[in-house]
Scaffold this active site. Structure first.
Site, short mmCIF file in Angstrom:
data_model
loop_
_atom_site.label_atom_id
_atom_site.label_comp_id
_atom_site.label_asym_id
_atom_site.label_seq_id
_atom_site.Cartn_x
_atom_site.Cartn_y
_atom_site.Cartn_z
N ARG A 117 38.27 36.73 29.56
CA ARG A 117 39.30 36.50 28.54
C ARG A 117 39.02 35.27 27.69
O ARG A 117 39.65 35.10 26.64
CB ARG A 117 40.69 36.42 29.21
CG ARG A 117 41.11 37.78 29.78
CD ARG A 117 42.56 37.84 30.22
NE ARG A 117 42.97 39.20 30.49
CZ ARG A 117 43.02 39.77 31.71
NH1 ARG A 117 42.68 39.08 32.79
NH2 ARG A 117 43.39 41.03 31.86
N GLN B 97 44.64 37.28 44.03
CA GLN B 97 43.99 38.59 44.24
C GLN B 97 43.16 38.56 45.52
O GLN B 97 43.21 39.49 46.33
CB GLN B 97 43.11 38.92 43.03
CG GLN B 97 42.14 40.06 43.26
CD GLN B 97 41.41 40.48 42.00
OE1 GLN B 97 42.01 41.07 41.13
NE2 GLN B 97 40.13 40.16 41.90
N HIS C 166 30.33 36.13 37.40
CA HIS C 166 30.05 37.40 38.09
C HIS C 166 28.65 37.37 38.71
O HIS C 166 28.44 37.86 39.82
CB HIS C 166 30.09 38.57 37.10
CG HIS C 166 31.44 38.85 36.52
ND1 HIS C 166 31.76 38.57 35.21
CD2 HIS C 166 32.55 39.40 37.06
CE1 HIS C 166 33.01 38.94 34.97
NE2 HIS C 166 33.52 39.43 36.07
N LYS D 126 38.49 32.46 41.60
CA LYS D 126 39.27 32.19 40.40
C LYS D 126 40.55 33.03 40.42
O LYS D 126 41.60 32.57 40.01
CB LYS D 126 38.46 32.48 39.15
CG LYS D 126 39.32 32.35 37.94
CD LYS D 126 38.56 32.23 36.68
CE LYS D 126 39.54 32.37 35.55
NZ LYS D 126 40.08 33.74 35.47
N MET E 241 35.30 44.34 36.32
CA MET E 241 35.77 45.13 35.18
C MET E 241 34.79 44.96 34.01
O MET E 241 35.13 45.24 32.86
CB MET E 241 37.18 44.70 34.77
CG MET E 241 38.19 44.95 35.90
SD MET E 241 39.89 45.12 35.37
CE MET E 241 40.16 43.54 34.60
N GLY E 242 33.57 44.50 34.29
CA GLY E 242 32.56 44.37 33.24
C GLY E 242 32.75 43.12 32.41
O GLY E 242 33.46 42.20 32.80
N ASN E 243 32.08 43.10 31.24
CA ASN E 243 32.04 41.90 30.39
C ASN E 243 31.58 40.71 31.23
O ASN E 243 32.24 39.69 31.32
CB ASN E 243 33.38 41.64 29.71
CG ASN E 243 33.23 40.64 28.57
OD1 ASN E 243 33.86 39.61 28.54
ND2 ASN E 243 32.34 40.94 27.65
N LEU E 244 30.42 40.90 31.82
CA LEU E 244 29.96 40.00 32.88
C LEU E 244 29.49 38.65 32.32
O LEU E 244 28.88 38.58 31.27
CB LEU E 244 28.84 40.67 33.66
CG LEU E 244 29.22 42.04 34.23
CD1 LEU E 244 28.02 42.65 34.94
CD2 LEU E 244 30.42 41.94 35.17
O1 PAF Z 1 38.90 40.96 39.51
C1 PAF Z 1 38.70 42.00 38.88
O2 PAF Z 1 37.80 42.09 38.00
C2 PAF Z 1 39.54 43.23 39.15
O3 PAF Z 1 40.85 42.87 39.44
C3 PAF Z 1 38.96 44.13 40.25
C4 PAF Z 1 38.90 43.43 41.59
C5 PAF Z 1 37.57 44.60 39.85
C6 PAF Z 1 39.85 45.38 40.43
O4 PAF Z 1 39.95 46.11 39.25
#
Ligand code: PAF
Length: 274
Positions: free
Chosen positions: A183, A149, A33, A145, A26-29
């Site tokens: 965050r 998910q 990442h 992390k 979702m960016g803001n790397l």
């Molecule tokens: O982990 C994340 O950044 C998000 O949940 C993902 C997997 C990109 C899905 O929007």
């Protein structure tokens, strides 16, 4: 690095590519990442990243609007990390019409983070499936992390027979132990100094179990109390089985300790495998 926002352009760019490894974000790397990008590079020939802040996985009172969007800095980091293609769709590229078909995860979506973020894993599973269909990767990398998910995506990929290898990436931590997260940028300096306590409490539970403690509920409660005493508002601290995140019957099977807790208005999650 090529950058595409339209699905058709992305597909054209992917024609004839050998083993494609995909890292959705979702960016803001941050460095966490980038380590996923490096892992992707080690597993394939073409590395595709995506940046898309997915409205479907945010609750009505969550931080969708204020989620940090730092596109240019992200592009620079991805190019430096050797990413070949960035897929950065707009909302109208990915959701040109209201999304009415969803991937509905089973009971796992209602426990732990799912209990406190209703609809979150349904939104994640739906967008990840859609992104998988856009990129059609051979493999995809997700950070540990977001442990729950990763489990939802692994199970979904297996049960739906998606021909994609799911690779888990280790959590990257700051020197004081705080797991890197977009965050973390919401934390004030005082909160940032306090934040590593979450990981310390997880470690304390792991050490106690390794030293023979088998009363996991007692350990969870001690951690909740220590966090509360330091001003945290916890959603959960939970010792679970790694295999399915169920409550452990003993402490011999592989376990994971997961926590979600709030410092001020910032909700942090972390976990540690035992
Ligand atoms: O982990 C994340 O950044 C998000 O949940 C993902 C997997 C990109 C899905 O929007």
């Amino acid at each position: 690095m090529q950058i595409h926002s339209a699905i058709a352009d992305l597909r054209a760019a992917l024609q004839g590519r050998d083993r494609v490894v995909f890292v959705p974000t979702m960016g803001n790397l941050h460095a966490g990442h980038i380590s996923l990008m490096e892992q992707a590079r080690a597993h394939g020939d073409t590395v595709v990243a995506s940046i898309f802040v997915n409205r479907l996985q945010f609750g009505p009172n969550e931080d969708f609007d204020k989620y940090p969007r730092t596109f240019q800095a992200d592009c620079d980091k991805l190019a430096t990390a050797g990413v070949d293609i960035l897929f950065a769709p707009t909302e109208s590229d990915l959701y040109p019409e209201p999304q009415e078909y969803f991937i509905e995860p089973p009971g796992i979506q209602n426990v732990l983070d799912g209990e406190f973020r209703p609809g979150h894993f349904r939104g994640v599973a739906t967008v990840v499936t859609k992104l998988f269909n856009c990129v059609q990767p051979d493999a995809a990398v997700f950070g540990k992390k977001d442990y729950q998910q990763l489990m939802v995506i692994r199970n979904m990929t297996r049960q739906l027979a998606l021909p994609i290898d799911i690779i888990g990436g280790e959590t990257v931590r700051a020197e004081d132990g705080l797991a890197l997260s977009s965050r973390n940028g919401y934390l004030s300096p005082t909160e940032r100094a306090e934040a590593p306590r979450l990981y310390r409490e997880l470690n304390r539970i792991r050490d106690a179990i390794r030293s023979g403690e088998s009363d996991t509920v007692k350990l969870e409660n001690a951690a909740l109390a220590a966090l509360a005493a330091a001003g945290w508002k916890s959603d959960y601290v939970a010792v679970r089985q790694q295999s399915d995140l169920s409550t452990p019957k003993g402490v011999d099977a592989p376990l994971v300790v997961l926590a979600a807790s709030r410092l001020g208005s910032t909700r942090l999650i972390d976990n540690i495998e035992i």
